[in-house]
Motif scaffolding. Structure first.
Motif, PDB file in Angstrom:
ATOM      1  N   LEU A 105      10.761 -22.705   8.207  1.00 16.64           N
ATOM      2  CA  LEU A 105      12.052 -22.679   8.889  1.00 16.64           C
ATOM      3  C   LEU A 105      12.240 -21.441   9.747  1.00 16.64           C
ATOM      4  O   LEU A 105      12.999 -21.463  10.720  1.00 16.64           O
ATOM      5  N   TYR A 106      11.562 -20.339   9.380  1.00 18.89           N
ATOM      6  CA  TYR A 106      11.806 -19.067  10.051  1.00 18.89           C
ATOM      7  C   TYR A 106      10.499 -18.470  10.549  1.00 18.89           C
ATOM      8  O   TYR A 106       9.413 -19.015  10.334  1.00 18.89           O
ATOM      9  N   ASP A 107      10.612 -17.324  11.204  1.00 18.06           N
ATOM     10  CA  ASP A 107       9.458 -16.637  11.748  1.00 18.06           C
ATOM     11  C   ASP A 107       8.439 -16.354  10.640  1.00 18.06           C
ATOM     12  O   ASP A 107       8.821 -15.973   9.528  1.00 18.06           O
ATOM     13  N   PRO A 108       7.132 -16.530  10.922  1.00 23.58           N
ATOM     14  CA  PRO A 108       6.124 -16.357   9.864  1.00 23.58           C
ATOM     15  C   PRO A 108       5.776 -14.911   9.540  1.00 23.58           C
ATOM     16  O   PRO A 108       4.962 -14.664   8.653  1.00 23.58           O
ATOM     17  N   MET A 109       6.363 -13.932  10.257  1.00 20.50           N
ATOM     18  CA  MET A 109       6.042 -12.541   9.944  1.00 20.50           C
ATOM     19  C   MET A 109       6.714 -12.130   8.634  1.00 20.50           C
ATOM     20  O   MET A 109       7.926 -12.241   8.487  1.00 20.50           O
ATOM     21  N   LEU A 110       5.914 -11.658   7.689  1.00 20.26           N
ATOM     22  CA  LEU A 110       6.402 -11.320   6.356  1.00 20.26           C
ATOM     23  C   LEU A 110       6.650  -9.825   6.172  1.00 20.26           C
ATOM     24  O   LEU A 110       7.575  -9.429   5.484  1.00 20.26           O
ATOM     25  N   MET A 111       5.802  -9.022   6.766  1.00 20.33           N
ATOM     26  CA  MET A 111       5.932  -7.570   6.602  1.00 20.33           C
ATOM     27  C   MET A 111       5.177  -6.877   7.724  1.00 20.33           C
ATOM     28  O   MET A 111       4.424  -7.505   8.472  1.00 20.33           O
ATOM     29  N   LYS A 112       5.396  -5.573   7.834  1.00 21.62           N
ATOM     30  CA  LYS A 112       4.660  -4.729   8.772  1.00 21.62           C
ATOM     31  C   LYS A 112       4.104  -3.547   7.995  1.00 21.62           C
ATOM     32  O   LYS A 112       4.808  -2.943   7.189  1.00 21.62           O
ATOM     33  N   PRO A 144       0.827  -1.215   0.000  1.00 19.44           N
ATOM     34  CA  PRO A 144       0.000   0.000   0.000  1.00 19.44           C
ATOM     35  C   PRO A 144       0.858   1.260   0.000  1.00 19.44           C
ATOM     36  O   PRO A 144       2.007   1.255   0.442  1.00 19.44           O
ATOM     37  N   THR A 145       0.286   2.310  -0.490  1.00 21.21           N
ATOM     38  CA  THR A 145       0.935   3.624  -0.478  1.00 21.21           C
ATOM     39  C   THR A 145      -0.083   4.649   0.016  1.00 21.21           C
ATOM     40  O   THR A 145      -1.248   4.331   0.221  1.00 21.21           O
ATOM     41  N   GLY A 146       0.357   5.864   0.189  1.00 22.57           N
ATOM     42  CA  GLY A 146      -0.553   6.933   0.600  1.00 22.57           C
ATOM     43  C   GLY A 146       0.019   7.728   1.742  1.00 22.57           C
ATOM     44  O   GLY A 146       1.045   7.361   2.331  1.00 22.57           O
ATOM     45  N   PRO A 147      -0.614   8.838   2.089  1.00 22.13           N
ATOM     46  CA  PRO A 147      -0.117   9.702   3.175  1.00 22.13           C
ATOM     47  C   PRO A 147       0.000   8.935   4.488  1.00 22.13           C
ATOM     48  O   PRO A 147      -0.933   8.251   4.905  1.00 22.13           O
ATOM     49  N   GLY A 148       1.146   9.056   5.117  1.00 19.63           N
ATOM     50  CA  GLY A 148       1.344   8.449   6.424  1.00 19.63           C
ATOM     51  C   GLY A 148       1.538   6.962   6.426  1.00 19.63           C
ATOM     52  O   GLY A 148       1.593   6.352   7.499  1.00 19.63           O
ATOM     53  N   VAL A 149       1.664   6.323   5.267  1.00 18.88           N
ATOM     54  CA  VAL A 149       1.767   4.864   5.196  1.00 18.88           C
ATOM     55  C   VAL A 149       3.220   4.446   4.994  1.00 18.88           C
ATOM     56  O   VAL A 149       3.919   4.993   4.143  1.00 18.88           O
ATOM     57  N   ARG A 150       3.652   3.493   5.780  1.00 18.95           N
ATOM     58  CA  ARG A 150       5.002   2.932   5.684  1.00 18.95           C
ATOM     59  C   ARG A 150       4.904   1.414   5.674  1.00 18.95           C
ATOM     60  O   ARG A 150       4.073   0.836   6.373  1.00 18.95           O
ATOM     61  N   VAL A 151       5.740   0.775   4.893  1.00 18.80           N
ATOM     62  CA  VAL A 151       5.783  -0.687   4.839  1.00 18.80           C
ATOM     63  C   VAL A 151       7.224  -1.145   5.051  1.00 18.80           C
ATOM     64  O   VAL A 151       8.134  -0.697   4.356  1.00 18.80           O
ATOM     65  N   ASP A 152       7.433  -2.021   6.022  1.00 19.93           N
ATOM     66  CA  ASP A 152       8.713  -2.703   6.208  1.00 19.93           C
ATOM     67  C   ASP A 152       8.485  -4.156   5.815  1.00 19.93           C
ATOM     68  O   ASP A 152       7.736  -4.872   6.483  1.00 19.93           O
ATOM     69  N   SER A 153       9.115  -4.587   4.723  1.00 19.70           N
ATOM     70  CA  SER A 153       8.787  -5.894   4.153  1.00 19.70           C
ATOM     71  C   SER A 153      10.036  -6.690   3.825  1.00 19.70           C
ATOM     72  O   SER A 153      11.077  -6.130   3.486  1.00 19.70           O
ATOM     73  N   GLY A 154       9.883  -8.008   3.912  1.00 17.59           N
ATOM     74  CA  GLY A 154      10.970  -8.894   3.524  1.00 17.59           C
ATOM     75  C   GLY A 154      10.610  -9.771   2.349  1.00 17.59           C
ATOM     76  O   GLY A 154      11.307 -10.750   2.075  1.00 17.59           O
ATOM     77  N   ILE A 155       9.517  -9.452   1.637  1.00 19.04           N
ATOM     78  CA  ILE A 155       9.044 -10.308   0.564  1.00 19.04           C
ATOM     79  C   ILE A 155       8.811  -9.530  -0.720  1.00 19.04           C
ATOM     80  O   ILE A 155       8.661  -8.306  -0.712  1.00 19.04           O
ATOM     81  N   ALA A 156       8.777 -10.282  -1.826  1.00 16.64           N
ATOM     82  CA  ALA A 156       8.473  -9.721  -3.140  1.00 16.64           C
ATOM     83  C   ALA A 156       7.904 -10.853  -3.985  1.00 16.64           C
ATOM     84  O   ALA A 156       7.821 -12.007  -3.538  1.00 16.64           O
ATOM     85  N   ASP A 157       7.506 -10.534  -5.216  1.00 17.81           N
ATOM     86  CA  ASP A 157       7.027 -11.575  -6.120  1.00 17.81           C
ATOM     87  C   ASP A 157       8.074 -12.687  -6.228  1.00 17.81           C
ATOM     88  O   ASP A 157       9.247 -12.414  -6.472  1.00 17.81           O
ATOM     89  N   GLY A 158       7.640 -13.918  -6.027  1.00 21.25           N
ATOM     90  CA  GLY A 158       8.547 -15.058  -6.161  1.00 21.25           C
ATOM     91  C   GLY A 158       9.218 -15.495  -4.871  1.00 21.25           C
ATOM     92  O   GLY A 158       9.887 -16.530  -4.838  1.00 21.25           O
ATOM     93  N   SER A 159       9.065 -14.734  -3.781  1.00 20.17           N
ATOM     94  CA  SER A 159       9.677 -15.131  -2.507  1.00 20.17           C
ATOM     95  C   SER A 159       9.078 -16.444  -2.021  1.00 20.17           C
ATOM     96  O   SER A 159       7.886 -16.699  -2.170  1.00 20.17           O
ATOM     97  N   GLU A 160       9.923 -17.268  -1.417  1.00 24.48           N
ATOM     98  CA  GLU A 160       9.492 -18.553  -0.880  1.00 24.48           C
ATOM     99  C   GLU A 160       9.294 -18.412   0.624  1.00 24.48           C
ATOM    100  O   GLU A 160      10.182 -17.944   1.343  1.00 24.48           O
ATOM    101  N   VAL A 161       8.131 -18.818   1.107  1.00 26.33           N
ATOM    102  CA  VAL A 161       7.830 -18.784   2.543  1.00 26.33           C
ATOM    103  C   VAL A 161       7.902 -20.206   3.075  1.00 26.33           C
ATOM    104  O   VAL A 161       7.159 -21.079   2.624  1.00 26.33           O
ATOM    105  N   THR A 162       8.813 -20.449   4.007  1.00 26.91           N
ATOM    106  CA  THR A 162       8.982 -21.787   4.569  1.00 26.91           C
ATOM    107  C   THR A 162       8.666 -21.758   6.057  1.00 26.91           C
ATOM    108  O   THR A 162       8.507 -20.705   6.662  1.00 26.91           O
TER     109      THR A 162
END
Length: 677
Positions: free
Chosen positions: A387-394, A367-385
């Motif tokens: 093995l690690y913490d299930p949090m993908l983004m904030k 998402p975008t817009g006034p006051g919006v921030r995204v901290d993310s570790g994923i993109a198109d094609g990322s593999e979610v396993t």
């Protein structure tokens, strides 16, 4: 103390926090070093960094948790400092000491502070010596069950059993009456020993209607300590935070100053240096009676909400402290502007008991817009396993006040898409729109009380119509050479409908349409299974007249004379298309499959292989391994997002399977091969 030059920092972490740290290092002109396991060889934090070092196999215990590998990577890359992020080795005293022994700066507190605050009994004793209020209870090394049982009546029931080591709610038990205490202690010791290798316990009075409020502190090596206000973290599921905000809607200014002072005193009790968080339990009815709970000796997941209301970069301040600089501001110079709220996006299925999900992410829309921030570790094609913490983004939203921050967060979540794996985005929207949350009437048990009332949001008809019309437009030639080039299902007599099956997370439906992109009749059917043209028993949701045309980056879809603007992207072939549709009301990802009952649905590649066009589950093998099939025969069935997709042979031949029934499969992986007869 002289300032130490730091030109290269190794980030001993992965995912969104590694990327967030690297972002600030780049802004500060500092060279960044990433570390990665086998599973993360192509991860975003690896691509972001200036240098990347492989540290081992995919499991964290064979890579991210190996102190020697991290230290070796720092030496090889020339890093003068290591930022641990959070999780993994961030609160490991042995790691802090190993960095010091290697002559590398650990961007965190000294090992002694980690050791003291890592043990809840020693932490409680340390802060009590500084006058920091703690919950009434009993805590000292070597407490036996008999000691705890004898002390409980004076502490007052209900009581809370807590393990001295560890966190995350493991080993914690609320006990309402004396008769239940012995059995609960036995269970708590067993859980604590299993989870933390230490069965030491202590006992506290259970605070009724508790709120979880934490204070961000900063301490330099010159003895200066300040706080950056508090964060409200009461919306948590089984002691795991989901929604955080700053400031807390509970505290008044007098209490805010008092709890901030107590947090600084807690840091002073252990000679703290760096960024840290002091956590308090606060009775909702008496917020001025706050009690120390624990200290997290690292950067917190929820630190962005503090950054948003203070305008400070906590990682940049950590870097300055690591260099030996004095804090660049005093307590009087800390200011707070507006309100900020953060939602954690997890790979989980809220409608199915929050079971973890996984697979390959096919599409990410931030998402975008006034006051919006995204901290993310994923993109198109990322593999979610797993093995690690299930949090993908904030997803973080800042506003002039709490109401505006909530509105902006809701809008941001509505326009957040993570396709290919199940996520909790819709649940977060449900949660922040609860009347209690809107009113700021929170406590740590609220989420668990309302979770069973959650139902996934329905996809609106407008999104289904928009997706169907764009699918139709994508099949229509710009300049047809003849009438036979137009895919309008023309036939003699009455017009023939084209049918599209639309599937999304948790549901599916069938849409039929007659006409062209400039003028079509679109009908949304309530159910899909067994639909045939002659099935008069089907109840229809509604039929509308619709038209579509492109307008730059958008599509304008007119439905019964009312025009809406949509941002729509589509990928895939003509038979199966994935569509992301966004409007002012939200964002939806839909999979469109043309239903052609009378024709073979051929999915074969040129090499005779059959691949699933999306991540899913193999639910049926239509023939035996080695069987002979003809072109068009069904070979296997894959289910994804509640939609069944039949893979058929493209030519005659013998089948060899590379999968089994019930198996989870990623997109584009060969599942069977047809060897020509």
């Amino acid at each position: 103390m002289t300032t130490t030059q730091i030109t290269t920092v190794l980030v001993a972490n992965r995912g969104e926090i590694a990327r967030r740290i690297i972002r600030t290092l780049r802004d500060e002109g500092v060279r960044s070093v990433a570390v990665y396991s086998d599973a993360d060889a192509d991860a975003l934090h690896v691509r972001d960094a200036d240098v990347a070092v492989h540290i081992g196999a995919s499991p964290a215990r064979e890579s991210y948790l190996l102190i020697d590998r991290i230290i070796d990577a720092a030496r090889r890359s020339g890093a003068q400092a290591i930022h641990p992020g959070y999780g993994f080795l961030s609160e490991n005293a042995a790691f802090s000491k190993a960095c010091k022994d290697a002559g590398i700066i650990f961007m965190g507190p000294p090992a002694s502070a980690i050791e003291t605050m890592g043990d809840k009994i020693s932490a409680r004793a340390a802060v009590e010596a500084r006058g920091v209020p703690t919950v009434p209870g009993i805590s000292r090394p070597g407490l036996t069950d008999e000691d705890i049982i004898a002390a409980a009546p004076d502490i007052g029931f209900p009581v809370l059993i807590k393990p001295s080591a560890g966190g995350g709610g493991k080993g914690m038990h609320r006990v309402e009456e004396p008769a239940r205490l012995p059995a609960a202690l036995a269970t708590a010791r067993r859980e604590a020993a299993s989870s933390f290798g230490d069965d030491a316990l202590f006992l506290e009075h259970f605070v009724d209607t508790p709120r979880h409020i934490e204070v961000q502190i900063l301490a330099d090596s010159h003895g200066n300590i300040i706080h950056l206000g508090e964060r409200e973290c009461s919306l948590q599921r089984r002691h795991q935070k989901v929604i955080e905000e700053a400031p807390s809607p509970l505290l008044d200014e007098e209490t805010r100053q008092a709890i901030g002072t107590a947090a600084c005193d807690a840091a002073r009790s252990v000679g703290y240096v760096g960024a840290g968080t002091v956590e308090f339990i606060v009775p909702a009815a008496r917020p001025d009676h706050f009690y120390f709970m624990e200290m997290n000796t690292r950067l917190q997941v929820e630190h962005p909400v503090t950054e948003e209301i203070t305008g400070l970069d906590l990682v940049a301040l950590q870097l300055a402290i690591a260099r030996g600089d004095k804090l660049p501001l005093t307590q009087a110079e800390v200011t707070f502007t507006g309100h900020a709220i953060e939602a954690r996006i997890y790979a989980e299925d809220p409608a199915n008991g929050f079971l973890p999900t996984g697979g390959r992410i096919s599409r990410v829309v931030e998402p975008t817009g006034p006051g919006v921030r995204v901290d993310s570790g994923i993109a198109d094609g990322s593999e979610v396993t797993s093995l690690y913490d299930p949090m993908l983004m904030k997803v973080i939203a800042h506003g002039a006040d709490r109401a505006e921050a909530l509105t902006r967060l809701d809008r941001a979540l509505a326009n957040t898409v993570v396709a290919g794996v199940g996520v909790n985005t819709d649940f977060c929207r449900y949660l922040i729109n609860m009347p209690e949350v809107v009113a700021g009437d929170l406590d740590t048990g609220l989420l668990d009380r309302v979770v069973n009332d959650y139902l996934p949001s329905e996809v609106p008809d407008d999104a289904l119509i928009a997706a169907t019309m764009v699918w139709l437009a994508g099949r229509w030639p710009d300049e047809p050479g003849s009438a036979w080039d137009i895919p309008d299902a023309w036939r003699l007599g009455s017009p023939a409908p084209q049918r599209v099956r639309l599937a999304w997370e948790g549901d599916s439906t069938l849409v039929s349409l007659i006409g062209s992109p400039s003028s079509a009749q679109v009908t949304i059917h309530d159910v899909v299974a067994g639909f045939t043209e002659d099935d008069d028993a089907r109840r229809l949701a509604r039929t509308v007249t619709a038209a579509v045309h492109r307008d730059g980056d958008f599509w304008r879809i007119t439905v019964d004379g009312l025009t809406h603007r949509w941002r729509i992207t589509a990928t895939g072939d003509g038979a199966l298309t994935e569509i992301v549709a966004s409007s002012g009301e939200g964002t939806w990802i839909l999979r469109c499959e043309q239903v052609v009952p009378s024709e073979a649905n051929s999915d074969g590649g040129r090499d005779g292989s059959l691949s699933s066009p999306m991540p899913g589950t193999v639910i049926a093998l239509s023939v035996e391994d080695g069987a002979l099939v003809r072109a068009g025969d069904p070979v296997l069935v894959v289910e994804a997002m509640k939609m069944e997709h039949v893979l058929r042979a493209a030519e005659d031949g013998a089948v060899t399977f590379h999968c089994s029934t019930g198996g989870q499969v990623p997109a584009n992986k060969p599942l069977a091969t047809i060897a020509p007869a």
